[in-house]
Design a protein around this motif. Structure first.
Motif, mmCIF file in Angstrom:
data_model
loop_
_atom_site.group_PDB
_atom_site.id
_atom_site.type_symbol
_atom_site.label_atom_id
_atom_site.label_comp_id
_atom_site.label_asym_id
_atom_site.label_seq_id
_atom_site.Cartn_x
_atom_site.Cartn_y
_atom_site.Cartn_z
ATOM 1 N N GLN A 275 0.844 -1.438 -0.511
ATOM 2 C CA GLN A 275 -0.078 -0.087 0.277
ATOM 3 C C GLN A 275 0.997 1.021 0.050
ATOM 4 O OE1 GLN A 275 -2.043 0.624 3.774
ATOM 5 N NE2 GLN A 275 -0.364 -0.660 4.826
ATOM 6 N N PRO A 276 0.198 2.445 -0.576
ATOM 7 C CA PRO A 276 1.345 3.266 -0.803
ATOM 8 C C PRO A 276 0.777 4.097 1.218
ATOM 9 C CG PRO A 276 -1.099 4.007 -1.052
ATOM 10 C CD PRO A 276 -0.686 2.241 -1.291
ATOM 11 N N ALA A 277 2.241 4.297 2.071
ATOM 12 C CA ALA A 277 2.016 5.041 3.229
ATOM 13 C C ALA A 277 0.904 6.414 3.354
ATOM 14 C CB ALA A 277 3.872 5.395 3.670
ATOM 15 N N HIS A 278 0.326 7.114 2.739
ATOM 16 C CA HIS A 278 -0.147 8.322 2.380
ATOM 17 C C HIS A 278 -1.697 7.513 2.897
ATOM 18 C CE1 HIS A 278 -2.076 7.490 -1.023
ATOM 19 N NE2 HIS A 278 -0.478 7.553 -1.770
ATOM 20 N N GLY A 279 -2.532 8.847 3.685
ATOM 21 C CA GLY A 279 -3.536 8.543 3.589
ATOM 22 C C GLY A 279 -4.434 9.047 3.132
ATOM 23 N N SER A 280 -6.057 8.502 2.595
ATOM 24 C CA SER A 280 -6.909 8.627 1.788
ATOM 25 C C SER A 280 -7.204 10.196 1.067
ATOM 26 C CB SER A 280 -8.219 8.382 2.337
ATOM 27 O OG SER A 280 -8.830 8.881 3.332
ATOM 28 N N ALA A 281 -7.107 11.281 1.773
ATOM 29 C CA ALA A 281 -7.330 12.768 1.363
ATOM 30 C C ALA A 281 -8.681 12.691 0.525
ATOM 31 C CB ALA A 281 -5.846 13.093 -0.218
ATOM 32 N N ASN A 291 -1.003 12.584 -6.465
ATOM 33 C CA ASN A 291 0.120 11.507 -6.221
ATOM 34 C C ASN A 291 0.025 10.473 -6.536
ATOM 35 O OD1 ASN A 291 2.650 11.000 -7.694
ATOM 36 N ND2 ASN A 291 3.716 12.697 -5.645
ATOM 37 N N PRO A 292 -0.275 9.131 -7.931
ATOM 38 C CA PRO A 292 0.001 8.139 -7.592
ATOM 39 C C PRO A 292 1.145 7.359 -7.855
ATOM 40 C CG PRO A 292 0.077 8.390 -9.505
ATOM 41 C CD PRO A 292 0.199 9.848 -9.346
ATOM 42 N N LEU A 293 2.067 8.000 -7.683
ATOM 43 C CA LEU A 293 3.574 7.169 -7.325
ATOM 44 C C LEU A 293 4.024 6.456 -6.067
ATOM 45 C CD1 LEU A 293 5.655 10.395 -8.874
ATOM 46 C CD2 LEU A 293 5.279 8.232 -10.281
ATOM 47 N N ALA A 294 3.373 6.834 -5.392
ATOM 48 C CA ALA A 294 3.381 5.906 -4.460
ATOM 49 C C ALA A 294 3.114 4.848 -4.114
ATOM 50 C CB ALA A 294 2.898 6.652 -2.532
ATOM 51 N N ALA A 295 1.267 4.472 -4.583
ATOM 52 C CA ALA A 295 1.085 3.476 -4.838
ATOM 53 C C ALA A 295 1.426 2.385 -6.004
ATOM 54 C CB ALA A 295 -0.946 4.074 -5.381
ATOM 55 N N ILE A 296 1.967 3.400 -7.195
ATOM 56 C CA ILE A 296 2.985 2.847 -7.862
ATOM 57 C C ILE A 296 4.096 2.064 -7.539
ATOM 58 C CG2 ILE A 296 3.605 3.049 -11.079
ATOM 59 C CD1 ILE A 296 1.197 5.239 -10.061
ATOM 60 N N LEU A 297 4.598 2.596 -7.149
ATOM 61 C CA LEU A 297 5.505 2.220 -6.538
ATOM 62 C C LEU A 297 5.840 0.958 -5.501
ATOM 63 C CD1 LEU A 297 8.148 5.202 -6.187
ATOM 64 C CD2 LEU A 297 8.244 3.674 -7.542
#
Length: 359
Positions: A275-281, A291-297
Motif C-alpha cells: 500500500q502507499p503509506a499516505h492517507g486517503s485525502a 500523486n499515484p507514485l507511492a501506490a505505483i512503487l
C-alpha cells in the motif's frame, strides 16, 4: 491477488497502479494476475456497519498478495471514536511483521537537503509491524496502569518475531547488494536505556552470526534521526522497532518528496500486503490531483515479492521495469506531479508512465 481500493484517493491511485502493473505484465510476459476485489473501508462501514465485506478477510488470506489503496474518512469512526482500520486487523491476523519502507531520491524530485550527496539517497527502513510500543498499545490495548492519575503503555519485543525480522533484514541486504546497493544493515534501537531494546540488539547480533559476510552498523534512534539530516546517503537497510520505524520512515520520506513517494510493503511468512503509506485525502478524491507514485512503487514492491514467492524472475523484471520507468521519467522531467508544484495530475502521471513502459 486481492485488491482493496478503500477510501478517498485510494480508489484513484489503485486504478492507476493496476494499469501500470498490467502494462508491465504485458510488456514482460511470462505471468498472469487474477484480481479479486474486496470492499472495505470507512465508506463501506458507513453504508453497511461492517469495515470489510463478509468473507473478505478469508479472500485476502487466500490470495498470493494483497494490494490496498488507502482507508479512512475523517467523519467516520467506530463507536469508540477510533479510525476505521480493517487493514490493521489483516496485519495482525496474517502476522505481517516486516514493514518495508523504501526511501529513494529521484532526479528532479523534491530535495530537502542542499548537499549534492542527497541525490544518492537509496535505503530501506525495515519497521517491525506486529509488536513494539506502537502495536501493543494501539491495537492490543495493553495498558498495565490506566487511571485519571497515570497511564502506562507496554513495549513488547518477542524473540520469535525479532529473529524473523532480523533474518529478513539480512536477506534484504544480500538481495540489494546483488543489485549493486551497499548491502549494509544498521540496527536502530535505544539499547542504552531500554531492556527491550537491548534484547532487540542482542538478537540482532545472534542472527548476524548466520550472515557474517554482511556488514553491520548500530545507531541509537535519536542519533539516527540526526544522521538522516547529516548523512542519509550513507545508509542502506535499517531495522528497527515499530514506533521508531513509524517516525523514522516519515522523516526519511520527507527528504525525498514526502508521502506521495512513500511506498510500503507489509510482509509475513506467508502473506504480503502492499500500500502507499499516505492517507486517503478525501478532499481531492476524483479530482485528478492525487500523486499515484507511492501506490505505483508499492505495486512494483508487490511484483518483486511475488517473484520471490513464486521463483518467477519475470515478475522481478516487471517490478524493475516500473521502478526504472519512474526513475527515467523523473530524470528527463516528463513526470511533474501536482503534489510537488508540477502541472500533472493522476491521469497524466499514469499515462506518461504507460507510454514509457510501452517503449
Amino acid at each position: 491477488m486481492a485488491v482493496i481500493k478503500g477510501d478517498g484517493i485510494g480508489v484513484d491511485v489503485t486504478d492507476a497502479t493496476l494499469a501500470i502493473v498490467d502494462a508491465a505484465k504485458n510488456k514482460v510476459g511470462g505471468f498472469s494476475l487474477d484480481y479479486q476485489f474486496i470492499q472495505a473501508g470507512a465508506a463501506y462501514y458507513q453504508q453497511t456497519g461492517q469495515d470489510i465485506e463478509e468473507g473478505g478477510e478469508q479472500v485476502a488470506g487466500e490470495a498470493d498478495a494483497i494490494f490496498l489503496g488507502a482507508i479512512g474518512l475523517p467523519s467516520v469512526r467506530y463507536p469508540d471514536g477510533t479510525e476505521i482500520s480493517p487493514h490493521l486487523r489483516l496485519r495482525d491476523r496474517f502476522q505481517l511483521y516486516a514493514g518495508v519502507r523504501p526511501v529513494r531520491a529521484f532526479p528532479n524530485g523534491p530535495k530537502r537537503l542542499s548537499d549534492t550527496r542527497a541525490n544518492d539517497i537509496d535505503m530501506v527502513i525495515l519497521r517491525e509491524s506486529t509488536e513494539g510500543l506502537f502495536y501493543t498499545a494501539a491495537v492490543h490495548n495493553r495498558c498495565p496502569v490506566e487511571s485519571d492519575h497515570e497511564v502506562q503503555d507496554v513495549m513488547s519485543i518477542t524473540r520469535d518475531t525479532t529473529e524473523k525480522l532480523h533474518d529478513f533484514a539480512f536477506k534484504l541486504a544480500e538481495k540489494r547488494k546483488h543489485r549493486g546497493k551497499k548491502g549494509v544493515v544498521t540496527c536502530v534501537d535505544k539499547a542504552n536505556v531500554f531492556k527491550s531494546m537491548a534484547f532487540f540488539r542482542k538478537i540482532f547480533d545472534e542472527r548476524h552470526a548466520n550472515y557474517s559476510h554482511t556488514e553491520v552498523n548500530y545507531n541509537y534512534v535519536d542519533a539516527q534521526a540526526l544522521d538522516f539530516i547529516r548523512r542519509p546517503w550513507d545508509f542502506d537497510v535499517l531495522v528497527t522497532e515499530n514506533i521508531f520505524g513509524d517516525i523514522l520512515s516519515d522523516l526519511a520520506g520527507g527528504l525525498v518528496g514526502g508521502m506521495g513517494m512513500a511506498a510500503c510493503g507489509e510482509i509475513g511468512d506467508n502473506h504480503g500486503l502492499f500500500q502507499p503509506a499516505h492517507g486517503s485525502a478525501p478532499d481531492i478524491m476524483g479530482q485528478d490531483k492525487a500523486n499515484p507514485l507511492a501506490a505505483i512503487l508499492s505495486g512494483a514492491l508487490m511484483l518483486d515479492y511475488l517473484a520471490d514467492k513464486s521463483a518467477n524472475t519475470q515478475l522481478a523484471d516487471a517490478a524493475l521495469l516500473i521502478e526504472s520507468a519512474v526513475y527515467d521519467c523523473f530524470s528527463d522531467n516528463t513526470i511533474r506531479p501536482m503534489e510537488f508544484g508540477g502541472d500533472m495530475g493522476t491521469k497524466a502521471v499514469t499515462d506518461t508512465l504507460l507510454e514509457r513502459i510501452s517503449r
